[in-house]
Scaffold this motif. Structure first.
Motif, PDB file in Angstrom:
ATOM      1  N   VAL A   1     -11.712  -0.563   3.802  1.00  0.00           N
ATOM      2  CA  VAL A   1     -11.428   0.603   4.636  1.00  0.00           C
ATOM      3  C   VAL A   1     -10.404   1.497   3.951  1.00  0.00           C
ATOM      4  O   VAL A   1     -10.517   2.722   3.938  1.00  0.00           O
ATOM      5  CB  VAL A   1     -10.926   0.167   6.022  1.00  0.00           C
ATOM      6  N   LYS A   2      -9.429   0.845   3.338  1.00  0.00           N
ATOM      7  CA  LYS A   2      -8.400   1.643   2.672  1.00  0.00           C
ATOM      8  C   LYS A   2      -9.025   2.521   1.587  1.00  0.00           C
ATOM      9  O   LYS A   2      -8.638   3.675   1.410  1.00  0.00           O
ATOM     10  CB  LYS A   2      -7.368   0.703   2.045  1.00  0.00           C
ATOM     11  N   ILE A   3      -9.963   1.960   0.894  1.00  0.00           N
ATOM     12  CA  ILE A   3     -10.562   2.722  -0.198  1.00  0.00           C
ATOM     13  C   ILE A   3     -11.505   3.783   0.338  1.00  0.00           C
ATOM     14  O   ILE A   3     -11.534   4.900  -0.151  1.00  0.00           O
ATOM     15  CB  ILE A   3     -11.284   1.762  -1.167  1.00  0.00           C
ATOM     16  N   ASN A   4     -12.251   3.430   1.333  1.00  0.00           N
ATOM     17  CA  ASN A   4     -13.201   4.411   1.842  1.00  0.00           C
ATOM     18  C   ASN A   4     -13.075   4.510   3.357  1.00  0.00           C
ATOM     19  O   ASN A   4     -13.875   3.953   4.101  1.00  0.00           O
ATOM     20  CB  ASN A   4     -14.614   4.010   1.441  1.00  0.00           C
ATOM     21  N   PRO A   5     -12.067   5.204   3.804  1.00  0.00           N
ATOM     22  CA  PRO A   5     -11.777   5.213   5.244  1.00  0.00           C
ATOM     23  C   PRO A   5     -12.777   6.031   6.046  1.00  0.00           C
ATOM     24  O   PRO A   5     -12.859   5.883   7.252  1.00  0.00           O
ATOM     25  CB  PRO A   5     -10.395   5.828   5.325  1.00  0.00           C
ATOM     26  N   SER A   6     -13.544   6.856   5.378  1.00  0.00           N
ATOM     27  CA  SER A   6     -14.411   7.733   6.156  1.00  0.00           C
ATOM     28  C   SER A   6     -15.646   7.004   6.661  1.00  0.00           C
ATOM     29  O   SER A   6     -16.407   7.557   7.432  1.00  0.00           O
ATOM     30  CB  SER A   6     -14.829   8.920   5.292  1.00  0.00           C
TER      31      SER A   6
ATOM     32  N   LEU B   1      -3.978   0.630   9.755  1.00  0.00           N
ATOM     33  CA  LEU B   1      -5.407   0.537  10.054  1.00  0.00           C
ATOM     34  C   LEU B   1      -5.636   0.284  11.537  1.00  0.00           C
ATOM     35  O   LEU B   1      -6.706   0.539  12.056  1.00  0.00           O
ATOM     36  CB  LEU B   1      -6.035  -0.600   9.243  1.00  0.00           C
TER      37      LEU B   1
ATOM     38  N   ARG C   1      -6.391  11.667  -2.722  1.00  0.00           N
ATOM     39  CA  ARG C   1      -5.696  10.593  -2.012  1.00  0.00           C
ATOM     40  C   ARG C   1      -4.206  10.824  -1.860  1.00  0.00           C
ATOM     41  O   ARG C   1      -3.535  10.109  -1.144  1.00  0.00           O
ATOM     42  CB  ARG C   1      -5.896   9.268  -2.754  1.00  0.00           C
TER      43      ARG C   1
ATOM     44  N   GLU D   1     -10.123  -4.805   5.122  1.00  0.00           N
ATOM     45  CA  GLU D   1      -9.026  -3.836   5.150  1.00  0.00           C
ATOM     46  C   GLU D   1      -8.976  -3.045   3.847  1.00  0.00           C
ATOM     47  O   GLU D   1      -8.795  -1.833   3.833  1.00  0.00           O
ATOM     48  CB  GLU D   1      -7.690  -4.545   5.384  1.00  0.00           C
ATOM     49  N   GLN D   2      -9.161  -3.762   2.765  1.00  0.00           N
ATOM     50  CA  GLN D   2      -9.166  -3.080   1.470  1.00  0.00           C
ATOM     51  C   GLN D   2     -10.311  -2.086   1.388  1.00  0.00           C
ATOM     52  O   GLN D   2     -10.140  -0.964   0.898  1.00  0.00           O
ATOM     53  CB  GLN D   2      -9.272  -4.102   0.339  1.00  0.00           C
TER      54      GLN D   2
ATOM     55  N   LEU E   1      -8.765  -9.284   5.163  1.00  0.00           N
ATOM     56  CA  LEU E   1      -8.102  -8.625   4.037  1.00  0.00           C
ATOM     57  C   LEU E   1      -9.108  -7.789   3.247  1.00  0.00           C
ATOM     58  O   LEU E   1      -8.848  -6.634   2.901  1.00  0.00           O
ATOM     59  CB  LEU E   1      -7.489  -9.692   3.136  1.00  0.00           C
TER      60      LEU E   1
ATOM     61  N   TRP F   1       0.799  -1.218   0.000  1.00  0.00           N
ATOM     62  CA  TRP F   1       0.000   0.000   0.000  1.00  0.00           C
ATOM     63  C   TRP F   1       0.836   1.274   0.000  1.00  0.00           C
ATOM     64  O   TRP F   1       0.334   2.355  -0.264  1.00  0.00           O
ATOM     65  CB  TRP F   1      -0.948   0.006   1.197  1.00  0.00           C
TER      66      TRP F   1
ATOM     67  N   PHE G   1     -13.047  14.073   6.041  1.00  0.00           N
ATOM     68  CA  PHE G   1     -11.955  13.137   6.263  1.00  0.00           C
ATOM     69  C   PHE G   1     -10.703  13.551   5.483  1.00  0.00           C
ATOM     70  O   PHE G   1     -10.761  13.769   4.278  1.00  0.00           O
ATOM     71  CB  PHE G   1     -12.418  11.772   5.772  1.00  0.00           C
TER      72      PHE G   1
ATOM     73  N   TRP H   1      -4.553   8.705   9.488  1.00  0.00           N
ATOM     74  CA  TRP H   1      -4.715   7.925   8.253  1.00  0.00           C
ATOM     75  C   TRP H   1      -3.370   7.844   7.539  1.00  0.00           C
ATOM     76  O   TRP H   1      -2.662   6.863   7.674  1.00  0.00           O
ATOM     77  CB  TRP H   1      -5.783   8.573   7.364  1.00  0.00           C
TER      78      TRP H   1
ATOM     79  N   LEU I   1     -14.141  -3.887  10.739  1.00  0.00           N
ATOM     80  CA  LEU I   1     -12.736  -4.289  10.790  1.00  0.00           C
ATOM     81  C   LEU I   1     -12.404  -4.796  12.189  1.00  0.00           C
ATOM     82  O   LEU I   1     -11.814  -5.871  12.374  1.00  0.00           O
ATOM     83  CB  LEU I   1     -11.875  -3.082  10.427  1.00  0.00           C
TER      84      LEU I   1
ATOM     85  N   ILE J   1     -14.909   0.493   9.778  1.00  0.00           N
ATOM     86  CA  ILE J   1     -13.900   0.331  10.813  1.00  0.00           C
ATOM     87  C   ILE J   1     -14.441  -0.559  11.912  1.00  0.00           C
ATOM     88  O   ILE J   1     -13.741  -1.420  12.451  1.00  0.00           O
ATOM     89  CB  ILE J   1     -13.504   1.717  11.351  1.00  0.00           C
TER      90      ILE J   1
END
Lengths: 289, 1175
Positions: free
Chosen positions: B879-884, A67, A179, B876-877, B873, A9, A135, A95, B892, B889
């Motif tokens: 969340v990574k893409i849309n963390p807001s 995370l 991003r 996690e992906q 996994l 990542w 965010f 983040w 997660l 979460i």
């Protein structure tokens, strides 16, 4: 080369010591030699995917956000344990993170729309810069240390004056999630990459958008400015990485080798090589200079 | 019929042979005297005949008629069988006279009544004659002539046939038959007849050689024709009396020189020199000759119709239209022959047409067409006039009729028409093919026919071009090429493009002006081909093209165009490049096509500018705007969005009502998420053009994407109401909106029900209209799922899935429904989700979360930590893409926590200490996350349940404790196991040691006592075996011991749990154990009196899968937290049921919302987005 057990990542290339650090969703961070590209160290400690890595300007320490909401620091020279320095930032309070040019602070974006600035020495939050926005997906320190910029989920870009903590500019131009962003080595330009597939160039001083570059077919996920200030590289979820000419505002090369989205790009200190990392678990090194 | 010709006529009077001599010359003067004699004396009938003929010759018609009538009267008064022949002859003569009169009447335009009377008279007379002598050849011939006069050719021909039957060598019959055949166009037969006549009577007047020549000519044998005419001229003519009935076309028997022959010969010469490729001298000679002949004819007979026709045509060719029509008029005046008249009319029509008197011209043509319905040029002219007057339908009909008549024998047609009509060698048939095809080309429904016709025309053309010297004009005619290209546009765009390029090239070669439209069309076609899927195959991208598509090209396109223009010396730009791409499949790819499109369009714009400097024509300006628009499309296609936006805006500046530009802008804004801007654009279009469906649909979609459901609904409603009440997209979209409203109205069951019903109706209607409509089917499935008919929904989705195969939305929804119906289907659902991800939702966090949930369920069901890892996994992906999305979460943390849970639940011998330790660490992380999540203020409206987060947080401690215990347990066990193994190993080692020692001892002994070697070895072996047996025995005993310990261990666990039960905090463990077999728990739970007390903890535990939050965009998860209810269906969803009990039992029972995302509206709209193509 396949480097991680799962998607990578983030990537960072040190300014000193010629190391590459990669962070993966498999919870690990790996350190690579910038010459032989062999793995020199495997850093474990995060409980969840590593979101961002950065190397301190002196090249001795790496920081990572994950995370699992921790900010961790890693000693790249002695490989000593630095668990005591770990910061618990709270979920999505940190983040992505970036070192300040003096290496004493780390800036992270949070879900509340704040930039948190943490002291690396004391491992605690020093201050908070508020945008009252959405965010914060990306943060960047200017190389001269005067500015810190952040990009939000809704496409807003903010630039703060570091000494005063004042909000200098709120830049419009992106319509979707920003991003990634990075300053030019002379701190005059800020480039931002967004889900709207475009890369915007901003004049930091005046806060106006100089150009908006299109070329990627999908989200722009990462940017890296070449140290020679004439080029920058971008990675996108269209599986491609591109190199752009700053003056001509044109794409001059496209790398189309990854099988999945390119999460990270990083130039080597001398600007002759470019590392790209991707969800396809591999890292590619390209000769650029 | 040979009558002796003397100076006098001897009239026998009475029976005694008395003869009265009457001088032929004086017959006129002695009229009264003659008639007196005739009436009073019994004169034989032949005398009447003779006298009548004499009168005829002297042109005294009245006397002639009188003579015959008196003869007839005499014949009636004294019928005499011997005189019958003459009687018939008299009748015939009179009839012929009437016929002749009839013809004359027709010519001079006397009232039809008179001619009708004459005709009737003639018919009556002939009938009388026939009644008297039914086999008389002349009678039959005469009656046939009447038929000719009446234009009943078939019957005439039959009558002649009969006459010939009676007298095979009857010349009048032969001639008559021949002329009938001529009139019918059967020249070969006619020729035969004429030849026969010539054989029978070489010196007949008028000379049959002329008709023979005409026949030859018509049959395409000009040499013979020429010979015949020359012979006719050479003949020395003896004037012969002619029966009136024997007249052939244009007979002017008095002429000493045969004018017809001369005339025809002249015409032939003239035609010859016009078309022949012979050298100049010959041509000049010929034309001189023909001119001489013409003037000669003119001197002799200035009213000769053939000559007049010829003159008219010449004048036509010399563009002297007034003269031409004058001549034609004169022809009409002097000639009564149909063909000549029709030709004259045709000539006049042409002249009028050239003078732009279209109406009169059309009238002329129509009349000409009436006169000779078989003459194709006339029909063709009518059709072309129709075209020029815009009556395309009529023209098409006419042309079709032509083609119907002459589909094949084009060669004959070419020859005959070319020479007959003096039109250019290009065949009218081909022209008509072409014209018809061109007419068809613009109308879409006829395009196939048009293509066909072009093919036919080409075929004929190639046939024609086999003749020497004929160039394939068609292939060089750029306009034809363009027409053909237009025709094949729909069916085969590549072919069309090729034709366009060909046309461009040919235009260029001829250095004709090239319209900017052509550039535009080529560019647009390249663009469309480039955007098509077929073109995106692997191809070698040209370096230039690559550059072009890579570069953002921020320079001004105008400057580029100008630069190109200055380089490109104004000539054909890039056609070679275009051809390379066209002809080489490896270059046939999107990038190249787009590149070429861009180039061509730029060039077109440049040309437009150039032209614009000279004259600011309206159409030119319009073309330029279109070109710019297409240019913008190319940019957009290449991904140069900003450039495209700028260009679109510029187009709009110049032309604010350019609807397509607005639409594209709106779509771009939509894609970029600038909903308000997009809506603005679409509304502008809707204002400009209230009937524009496209705009309204887009507007509705934009509203939907902006989450303005009511506006969206109104918009779609208006489409259905005001524009098209059968519009499927609108129907489906409206249904989607209603579905969305139903979702939004979740808290109001009644309203929800209402929306669902409406949505259902609409989907139903849409599916009825088109049962292949995937979005509608998906929508229907979702409605079913929403209403709780999971099985039905499942069947709908499976059907659609089978039908489409690769629709991501369907796969996803099917997976949703499967999971909703029965959580044990996770294994089936997972591949479906993965498919959905692969096919279109690559980065969609929602699908990732759904997949994660499926894995999670699977992992919990199977106690499988690897599934749990996959789940982790995925989340996690996501969340990574849309963390807001904090719900993600929460998920997660949940997964992370359950990692430990799953590991704890594994049977002890499967446990992996390392994983367990890692999981234990993970619990900390999960706890940390959950603490933070639980600590958030309710005001921030998190989209997860704070309550759950708190419960979860607290539960972390339990899990950790349990984990620790389990780890300890496992560790102990492992240690014990290790110890035991160690012991065994040591024992074995000791044994081996002993053995070795013994062996050594024995070896020593062996050395000492060699003589007892054999016996001792035996003993030794026996001992070794015994040793081994005992060690085995030991192993077994060890195992037994272990086995005994195991149950003991689990018993211990159970005891601990029992303790936990009593203690309270440990209760969740119990619940979890129960979860392993949900059904039984559910059943038990219902009867368990203690349930209330432990309900909460257990609820938290068991709802895991349900709790897994999926809906990110809506408040679903919160909803669930607040107690979304599931009617206690019997499908074993104990978890939900339990949760219902655990949270509040007094609330209404409502169907559980199936967590299904909006149907694939986005992907579907994406397709539609491409619709407003304009090329």
């Amino acid at each position: 080369m396949v480097t991680h057990e799962d998607g990578i990542w983030s990537v960072a290339w040190s300014k000193r010591g010629n190391r590459i650090v990669t962070g993966s969703v498999d919870d690990t961070i790996k350190v690579w030699s910038g010459d032989s590209f062999e793995e020199t160290n495997l850093l474990e400690g995060h409980q969840l995917g590593v979101l961002s890595v950065d190397i301190s300007p002196d090249g001795t320490t790496a920081m990572s956000t994950s995370l699992d909401s921790q900010i961790r620091f890693w000693d790249l020279i002695h490989r000593a344990k630095t668990d005591d320095k770990t910061i618990d930032a709270g979920p999505v309070e940190a983040w992505t993170g970036a070192y300040s040019p003096d290496g004493r602070h780390v800036a992270t974006g949070s879900h509340t729309g704040n930039i948190n600035i943490w002291s690396t020495e004391e491992s605690k939050k020093e201050r908070t810069l508020e945008t009252r926005g959405k965010f914060i997906m990306s943060v960047a320190y200017s190389p001269n240390g005067l500015y810190v910029a952040c990009g939000a989920e809704n496409g807003a870009v903010h630039i703060f004056d570091v000494p005063t903590g004042r909000l200098l500019h709120s830049l419009q131009g992106h319509s979707m999630c920003v991003r990634t962003m990075t300053f030019s080595p002379d701190s005059a330009l800020l480039i931002t990459g967004s889900d709207d597939k475009r890369i915007n160039l901003y004049d930091v001083h005046h806060g106006n958008c100089l150009s908006s570059l299109a070329g990627h077919q999908s989200w722009v996920l990462s940017l890296s400015y070449s140290p020679d200030t004439t080029h920058f590289a971008s990675g996108s979820s269209d599986k491609r990485a591109k190199i752009w000419d700053v003056k001509a505002r044109q794409c001059i090369h496209t790398f189309d080798d990854h099988d999945d989205q390119v999460w990270g790009v990083a130039y080597s200190d001398d600007g002759t090589k470019l590392a790209t990392v991707s969800e396809d678990r591999s890292m590619n090194i390209y000769q650029t200079g | 019929m040979a009558i002796p010709r003397t100076a006098t006529i001897d009239i026998p009077i009475g029976q005694i042979g008395e003869v009265l001599e009457v001088s032929r010359q004086d017959l006129g003067e002695n009229e009264v005297f003659v008639f007196n004699i005739l009436n009073e004396e019994a004169v034989p009938l032949w005398v009447y005949l003779d006298i009548a003929l004499e009168y005829w010759k002297q042109g005294l018609e009245r006397q002639f008629e009188e003579a015959i009538r008196s003869g007839l009267r005499r014949a009636k008064k004294a019928p005499d069988p011997s005189e019958k022949r003459h009687h018939v002859l008299l009748l015939n003569l009179l009839a012929s006279f009437f016929i002749e009169k009839l013809k004359l009447n027709a010519e001079s335009g006397i009232a039809p009544d008179a001619s009708h009377a004459a005709e009737l008279d003639a018919t009556a007379l002939l009938n009388e004659a026939l009644a008297m002598a039914s086999t008389d050849v002349y009678t039959i011939v005469a009656s046939a002539n009447i038929r000719i006069a009446r234009r009943e050719y078939d019957e005439a021909s039959r009558a002649f046939e009969g006459a010939l039957h009676h007298g095979p060598n009857c010349i009048p019959a032969l001639l008559g038959q021949a002329s009938v055949q001529c009139a019918l166009g059967v020249y070969r037969k006619a020729l035969e007849m004429y030849q026969k006549v010539l054989r029978l009577k070489p010196d007949i007047q008028p000379d049959v050689r002329v008709p023979i020549g005409i026949c030859y000519y018509q049959l395409g044998a000009p040499t013979q024709a020429r010979k015949a005419f020359s012979r006719a001229l050479e003949q020395v003519r003896i004037p012969v009396a002619v029966t009136a009935g024997d007249r052939v076309i244009n007979s002017h028997p008095q002429d000493p020189e045969n004018l017809d022959a001369m005339m025809l010969l002249a015409i032939m010469d003239w035609n010859h020199c016009r078309h022949s490729e012979a050298d100049l001298d010959v041509i000049t000679a010929m034309s001189l000759k023909s001119n001489a002949a013409l003037s000669k004819v003119y001197l002799q007979d200035s009213t000769h119709p053939l000559l007049l026709i010829q003159m008219a045509e010449r004048k036509l060719l010399q563009n002297d239209y007034a003269k031409a029509s004058e001549y034609a008029d004169r022809v009409l005046q002097y000639s009564n022959t149909e063909r000549l008249r029709s030709e004259a009319l045709f000539c006049k029509g042409k002249a009028l047409q050239a003078q732009r008197h279209y109406k009169d011209a059309l009238a002329c043509f129509v009349e000409a067409g009436k006169l000779s319905p078989a003459a194709l040029p006339v029909q063709y002219s009518i059709a072309s006039l129709h075209i020029s007057q815009g009556q395309i339908e009529l023209a098409c009909q006419g042309l079709e009729a032509i083609l119907l008549k002459e589909p094949d024998n084009v060669e004959i047609l070419v020859v005959s028409l070319a020479e007959d009509m003096e039109v250019d060698a290009s065949s009218p048939t081909r022209l008509s093919f072409q014209q018809l095809a061109s007419l068809y080309a613009p109308s879409a429904s006829h395009q196939e026919r048009a293509t066909e016709l072009f093919a036919l025309a080409l075929k004929h053309e190639s046939k024609g071009s086999t003749e020497p010297g004929q160039q394939s004009a068609l292939m060089e005619d750029a306009h034809t090429l363009l027409d053909m290209a237009r025709a094949s546009e729909q069916a085969n765009m590549k072919k069309s493009l090729q034709l366009h390029v060909q046309a461009l090239k040919s235009l260029h070669e001829k250095s004709q002006p090239i319209l900017a439209e052509l550039y535009n069309n080529i560019g647009a076609m390249c663009l469309m081909l480039g955007e098509r899927d077929t073109a995106t195959g692997p191809g070698t991208v040209l370096a230039e093209a690559k550059n072009y598509s890579d570069c953002a090209a921020n320079e001004d396109p105008d400057s580029i165009a100008e630069a190109m223009h200055s380089n490109g010396d104004g000539s054909l730009f890039r056609v070679d490049l275009l051809e390379t791409i066209l002809n080489n499949d490896t270059y046939w790819c999107k990038e190249n096509l787009l590149f070429v499109a861009g180039e061509i369009l730029n060039y077109g714009i440049a040309r437009c500018k150039e032209a614009g400097d000279v004259s600011m024509q309206n159409s030119n300006a319009m073309t330029k705007v279109t070109l710019s628009y297409n240019m913008a499309r190319v940019r957009e296609s290449l991904g140069h969005t900003n450039r495209a936006i700028k260009l679109y805006k510029r187009v709009l500046q110049e032309h604010p009502a350019y609807v397509d530009s607005h639409l594209r802008l709106g779509i771009i804004y939509l894609q970029q998420g600038q909903f308000d801007d997009a809506i603005e654009q679409f509304r502008l279009v809707a204002d400009i053009d209230p009937k524009n469906k496209e705009a309204r649909l887009h507007l509705g979609r934009a509203y939907m994407m902006a989450d303005k459901k009511i506006e969206a609904k109104r918009t779609f409603d208006s489409v259905l109401k005001t524009i098209d009440n059968q519009n499927l997209p609108a129907l489906v979209a409206l249904a989607h909106v209603q579905l969305g409203l139903a979702r939004a109205a979740r808290h109001d069951p009644k309203e929800r029900e209402d929306w669902i019903l409406r949505g259902h109706r609409l989907y139903d209607a849409a599916l009825k209209a088109d049962n292949q409509n995937v979005p509608a089917a998906i929508g229907m499935g979702i409605i079913l799922a929403e209403s709780g008919f999971l099985a039905d929904a499942k069947s709908v989705f499976s059907q659609v899935e089978q039908a489409t195969g690769n629709n991501a939305a369907v796969a996803m929804n099917l997976a949703h429904v499967l999971l909703a119906a029965d959580e044990r289907d996770a294994k089936v659902a997972i591949p479906l989700y993965e498919k959905a991800l692969k096919k279109g939702y690559g980065k969609d966090p929602y699908v990732l979360a759904a997949l994660s949930r499926a894995y999670y369920i699977l992992a919990r069901e199977r106690k499988d930590d690897s599934s749990m890892k996959r789940s982790l996994l995925c989340i996690e992906q996501a969340v990574k893409i849309n963390p807001s999305d904090s719900a993600m979460i929460f998920n997660l943390a949940l997964v992370k926590q359950q990692m430990a849970g799953v590991l704890n639940d594994q049977p002890i011998e499967k446990r992996n200490l390392n994983a367990m330790h890692a999981a234990k660490e993970g619990i900390k992380t999960a706890e940390r996350l959950l603490i933070a999540l639980a600590a958030r203020t309710p005001e921030s409206r998190p989209n997860y349940s704070l309550e759950h987060a708190t419960l979860r947080r607290d539960y972390c401690a339990d899990v950790r404790k349990l984990s620790e215990k389990k780890i300890h347990e496992t560790t102990t066990l492992e240690r014990q196991r290790e110890e035991r193994k160690e012991m065994i190993r040591e024992e074995q080692k000791a044994r081996e040691e002993e053995k070795r020692r013994k062996e050594e001892e024995e070896n020593g002994i062996r050395k000492e006592r060699e003589e007892r070697l054999a016996i001792q070895r035996m003993e030794e072996q026996a001992r070794v075996q015994a040793n081994e047996a005992s060690s085995q025995q030991h192993d077994e005993s060890l195992k037994e011991e272990e086995g005994r310990k195991k149950p003991k261990g689990s018993k211990r666990t159970r005891e601990a749990m029992a303790d936990g039960d009593a203690d309270g905090p440990d209760a969740p463990r119990d619940g979890k154990r129960k979860l392993v077999r949900k059904k039984s728990v559910a059943a038990k739970g219902a009867t368990d009196p203690e349930r209330g007390g432990r309900g909460r903890a257990r609820g938290v535990q068991s709802q895991l899968s349900a709790e897994f939050i999926l809906d990110s965009d809506e408040s679903d998860s919160a909803d669930e937290g607040n107690g979304t209810k599931q009617e206690s269906t019997s499908n074993g969803q104990s978890s939900l049921e339990e949760r219902r009990n655990s949270i509040s039992e007094d609330e209404d029972v409502r169907p559980r919302p199936t967590k299904i995302k909006r149907p694939a509206f986005d992907s579907d709209s994406d397709d539609d987005v491409r619709d407003p193509d304009d090329a």
